[in-house]
Each structure stands twice: as structure tokens, then as C-alpha cells.
Design a protein around this motif. Structure first.
Motif, PDB file in Angstrom:
ATOM      1  N   GLY A 190       0.792  -1.224   0.000  1.00 37.41           N
ATOM      2  CA  GLY A 190       0.000   0.000   0.000  1.00 37.41           C
ATOM      3  C   GLY A 190       0.824   1.272   0.000  1.00 37.41           C
ATOM      4  O   GLY A 190       0.295   2.359   0.256  1.00 37.41           O
ATOM      5  N   GLY A 191       2.131   1.168  -0.247  1.00 37.31           N
ATOM      6  CA  GLY A 191       2.977   2.344  -0.398  1.00 37.31           C
ATOM      7  C   GLY A 191       3.199   3.129   0.875  1.00 37.31           C
ATOM      8  O   GLY A 191       3.170   2.595   1.983  1.00 37.31           O
ATOM      9  N   GLU A 192       3.405   4.415   0.697  1.00 44.10           N
ATOM     10  CA  GLU A 192       3.798   5.299   1.799  1.00 44.10           C
ATOM     11  C   GLU A 192       2.794   5.297   2.953  1.00 44.10           C
ATOM     12  O   GLU A 192       3.175   5.221   4.121  1.00 44.10           O
ATOM     13  N   ALA A 193       1.516   5.352   2.644  1.00 47.95           N
ATOM     14  CA  ALA A 193       0.502   5.393   3.709  1.00 47.95           C
ATOM     15  C   ALA A 193       0.553   4.124   4.555  1.00 47.95           C
ATOM     16  O   ALA A 193       0.424   4.182   5.786  1.00 47.95           O
ATOM     17  N   ALA A 194       0.763   2.984   3.901  1.00 48.07           N
ATOM     18  CA  ALA A 194       0.818   1.716   4.626  1.00 48.07           C
ATOM     19  C   ALA A 194       2.064   1.636   5.503  1.00 48.07           C
ATOM     20  O   ALA A 194       1.989   1.195   6.659  1.00 48.07           O
ATOM     21  N   VAL A 195       3.203   2.057   4.973  1.00 45.38           N
ATOM     22  CA  VAL A 195       4.439   2.033   5.763  1.00 45.38           C
ATOM     23  C   VAL A 195       4.332   3.003   6.939  1.00 45.38           C
ATOM     24  O   VAL A 195       4.710   2.665   8.063  1.00 45.38           O
ATOM     25  N   ASP A 196       3.793   4.179   6.705  1.00 49.24           N
ATOM     26  CA  ASP A 196       3.615   5.150   7.793  1.00 49.24           C
ATOM     27  C   ASP A 196       2.743   4.567   8.901  1.00 49.24           C
ATOM     28  O   ASP A 196       3.087   4.655  10.084  1.00 49.24           O
ATOM     29  N   ALA A 197       1.617   3.974   8.532  1.00 48.67           N
ATOM     30  CA  ALA A 197       0.702   3.387   9.525  1.00 48.67           C
ATOM     31  C   ALA A 197       1.388   2.248  10.266  1.00 48.67           C
ATOM     32  O   ALA A 197       1.287   2.140  11.502  1.00 48.67           O
ATOM     33  N   LEU A 219      10.518  -8.821  15.810  1.00 48.03           N
ATOM     34  CA  LEU A 219       9.811  -9.487  14.714  1.00 48.03           C
ATOM     35  C   LEU A 219       8.371  -9.823  15.099  1.00 48.03           C
ATOM     36  O   LEU A 219       7.459  -9.693  14.279  1.00 48.03           O
ATOM     37  N   GLU A 220       8.148 -10.256  16.353  1.00 49.33           N
ATOM     38  CA  GLU A 220       6.788 -10.542  16.817  1.00 49.33           C
ATOM     39  C   GLU A 220       5.923  -9.286  16.767  1.00 49.33           C
ATOM     40  O   GLU A 220       4.766  -9.339  16.337  1.00 49.33           O
ATOM     41  N   ASN A 221       6.469  -8.171  17.223  1.00 51.85           N
ATOM     42  CA  ASN A 221       5.715  -6.910  17.197  1.00 51.85           C
ATOM     43  C   ASN A 221       5.434  -6.464  15.767  1.00 51.85           C
ATOM     44  O   ASN A 221       4.352  -5.947  15.477  1.00 51.85           O
ATOM     45  N   LEU A 222       6.385  -6.684  14.883  1.00 52.66           N
ATOM     46  CA  LEU A 222       6.183  -6.341  13.488  1.00 52.66           C
ATOM     47  C   LEU A 222       5.096  -7.218  12.868  1.00 52.66           C
ATOM     48  O   LEU A 222       4.197  -6.722  12.184  1.00 52.66           O
ATOM     49  N   VAL A 281       4.626   1.670  10.797  1.00 49.79           N
ATOM     50  CA  VAL A 281       5.689   2.118  11.711  1.00 49.79           C
ATOM     51  C   VAL A 281       5.082   2.737  12.966  1.00 49.79           C
ATOM     52  O   VAL A 281       5.542   2.472  14.080  1.00 49.79           O
ATOM     53  N   ASP A 282       4.042   3.531  12.810  1.00 55.58           N
ATOM     54  CA  ASP A 282       3.405   4.158  13.981  1.00 55.58           C
ATOM     55  C   ASP A 282       2.834   3.104  14.931  1.00 55.58           C
ATOM     56  O   ASP A 282       3.054   3.166  16.150  1.00 55.58           O
ATOM     57  N   ILE A 283       2.135   2.118  14.400  1.00 54.61           N
ATOM     58  CA  ILE A 283       1.560   1.043  15.231  1.00 54.61           C
ATOM     59  C   ILE A 283       2.678   0.191  15.826  1.00 54.61           C
ATOM     60  O   ILE A 283       2.651  -0.168  17.009  1.00 54.61           O
ATOM     61  N   PHE A 284       3.671  -0.130  15.009  1.00 52.18           N
ATOM     62  CA  PHE A 284       4.794  -0.955  15.443  1.00 52.18           C
ATOM     63  C   PHE A 284       5.487  -0.345  16.662  1.00 52.18           C
ATOM     64  O   PHE A 284       5.718  -1.033  17.664  1.00 52.18           O
ATOM     65  N   VAL A 344      15.681   7.484  23.190  1.00 58.20           N
ATOM     66  CA  VAL A 344      15.567   7.681  21.740  1.00 58.20           C
ATOM     67  C   VAL A 344      14.501   8.722  21.421  1.00 58.20           C
ATOM     68  O   VAL A 344      13.413   8.696  22.001  1.00 58.20           O
ATOM     69  N   ASP A 345      14.810   9.629  20.517  1.00 57.75           N
ATOM     70  CA  ASP A 345      13.817  10.561  19.983  1.00 57.75           C
ATOM     71  C   ASP A 345      12.931   9.743  19.044  1.00 57.75           C
ATOM     72  O   ASP A 345      13.332   9.410  17.927  1.00 57.75           O
ATOM     73  N   MET A 346      11.731   9.402  19.494  1.00 58.25           N
ATOM     74  CA  MET A 346      10.896   8.465  18.752  1.00 58.25           C
ATOM     75  C   MET A 346      10.354   9.067  17.454  1.00 58.25           C
ATOM     76  O   MET A 346      10.105   8.327  16.502  1.00 58.25           O
ATOM     77  N   ASP A 347      10.190  10.371  17.396  1.00 63.59           N
ATOM     78  CA  ASP A 347       9.764  10.987  16.131  1.00 63.59           C
ATOM     79  C   ASP A 347      10.855  10.806  15.070  1.00 63.59           C
ATOM     80  O   ASP A 347      10.576  10.415  13.938  1.00 63.59           O
ATOM     81  N   GLU A 348      12.084  11.069  15.474  1.00 67.32           N
ATOM     82  CA  GLU A 348      13.218  10.896  14.560  1.00 67.32           C
ATOM     83  C   GLU A 348      13.397   9.415  14.193  1.00 67.32           C
ATOM     84  O   GLU A 348      13.655   9.074  13.041  1.00 67.32           O
ATOM     85  N   GLN A 349      13.239   8.548  15.184  1.00 65.12           N
ATOM     86  CA  GLN A 349      13.365   7.109  14.948  1.00 65.12           C
ATOM     87  C   GLN A 349      12.316   6.629  13.942  1.00 65.12           C
ATOM     88  O   GLN A 349      12.623   5.850  13.045  1.00 65.12           O
ATOM     89  N   ALA A 350      11.100   7.101  14.076  1.00 61.71           N
ATOM     90  CA  ALA A 350      10.027   6.699  13.161  1.00 61.71           C
ATOM     91  C   ALA A 350      10.323   7.157  11.731  1.00 61.71           C
ATOM     92  O   ALA A 350      10.098   6.405  10.777  1.00 61.71           O
ATOM     93  N   VAL A 351      10.851   8.359  11.581  1.00 64.15           N
ATOM     94  CA  VAL A 351      11.194   8.865  10.250  1.00 64.15           C
ATOM     95  C   VAL A 351      12.262   7.967   9.616  1.00 64.15           C
ATOM     96  O   VAL A 351      12.155   7.579   8.442  1.00 64.15           O
ATOM     97  N   LYS A 352      13.295   7.621  10.406  1.00 64.97           N
ATOM     98  CA  LYS A 352      14.358   6.753   9.889  1.00 64.97           C
ATOM     99  C   LYS A 352      13.811   5.374   9.528  1.00 64.97           C
ATOM    100  O   LYS A 352      14.154   4.814   8.484  1.00 64.97           O
TER     101      LYS A 352
END
Length: 119
Positions: free
Chosen positions: A9-16, A85-88, A18-21, A38-46
Motif C-alpha cells: 500500500g505504499g507510503e501510507a501503509a508504511v507510515d501506519a 519481529l513478533e511486534n512487526l 511504523v506508527d503502530i509498530f 531515543v527521539d521516537m519521532d526521529e526514529q520513526a522517520v528513519k
């Protein structure tokens, strides 16, 4: 054939994802302490840029390689890696990703296990 990135689902799917993960990771007592400083906003972007790249989407990842990015984490072991991996997998299941794709993604994750665990 479309990339895994497009199939998911592209960018929207990856964004969703990572946020849930990261919500799951931060609630997981086995691994949450690794993110205390860890700065979690920065971590999520990476993480979004990294997953986009490994799933075959646009290559905008400029972070460290897996070995370099994790070598400072003391005591990291297979149990911690398995927890990630379980959380993912739980995240992807929650988002309705099929088991065949989850297995494909787990294989990608396992391909960097030794680098992440610095062995």
C-alpha cells in the motif's frame, strides 16, 4: 511485478505500520528500555525510510547500516530480535497484511539478524 512496497500500500501503509509498530515496541517490557533515550519521532522517520527502501520503494534512507546502528546496544540478543519481529508481525496482521507477505517480511528481517546482533 509490483514491489512489496506497492503491494503493501505504499507510503501510507508504511507510515501506519511504523506508527503502530512503535506503539507495540514501547509497550513491550522485553525491549522498550532500548528506546528510553531515543527521539521516537526521529526514529520513526528513519524506520519509515528504511522499510520503504527494503520493501522496494523510493530509496531515501540515509541512516547507518544495521551493524553500525545497533552496536551500541548492550546485551542485545536473539530474544530481543525475536520480540521485534513478533511486534512487526502483530502490526502487519492488525493492518490486514496476508501471512505470505508477513513471512516475506520476516525473512527480510532475519536476513539482518547477525548484523543487528553484531556477530
Amino acid at each position: 511485478m509490483s514491489s512489496l512496497y506497492e503491494q503493501l500500500g505504499g507510503e501510507a501503509a508504511v507510515d501506519a505500520a511504523v506508527d503502530i509498530f512503535y506503539r507495540k515496541v514501547l509497550a513491550d517490557d522485553r525491549i522498550s528500555h532500548y528506546f528510553d533515550t531515543v527521539d521516537m519521532d526521529e526514529q520513526a522517520v528513519k524506520q519509515k525510510a528504511f522499510l520503504t527502501m527494503v520493501f522496494g520503494g523510493p530509496h531515501n534512507y540515509t541512516g547507518k547500516d544495521m551493524r553500525e546502528g545497533h552496536k551500541h546496544l548492550k546485551g542485545l540478543n536473539d530474544g530481543h530480535f525475536d520480540a521485534v519481529l513478533e511486534n512487526l508481525a502483530a502490526t502487519l496482521t492488525e493492518l490486514g497484511v496476508g501471512s505470505d507477505k508477513i513471512e516475506q517480511i520476516a525473512a527480510i528481517g532475519n536476513s539482518v539478524r547477525d548484523d543487528v546482533l553484531n556477530r
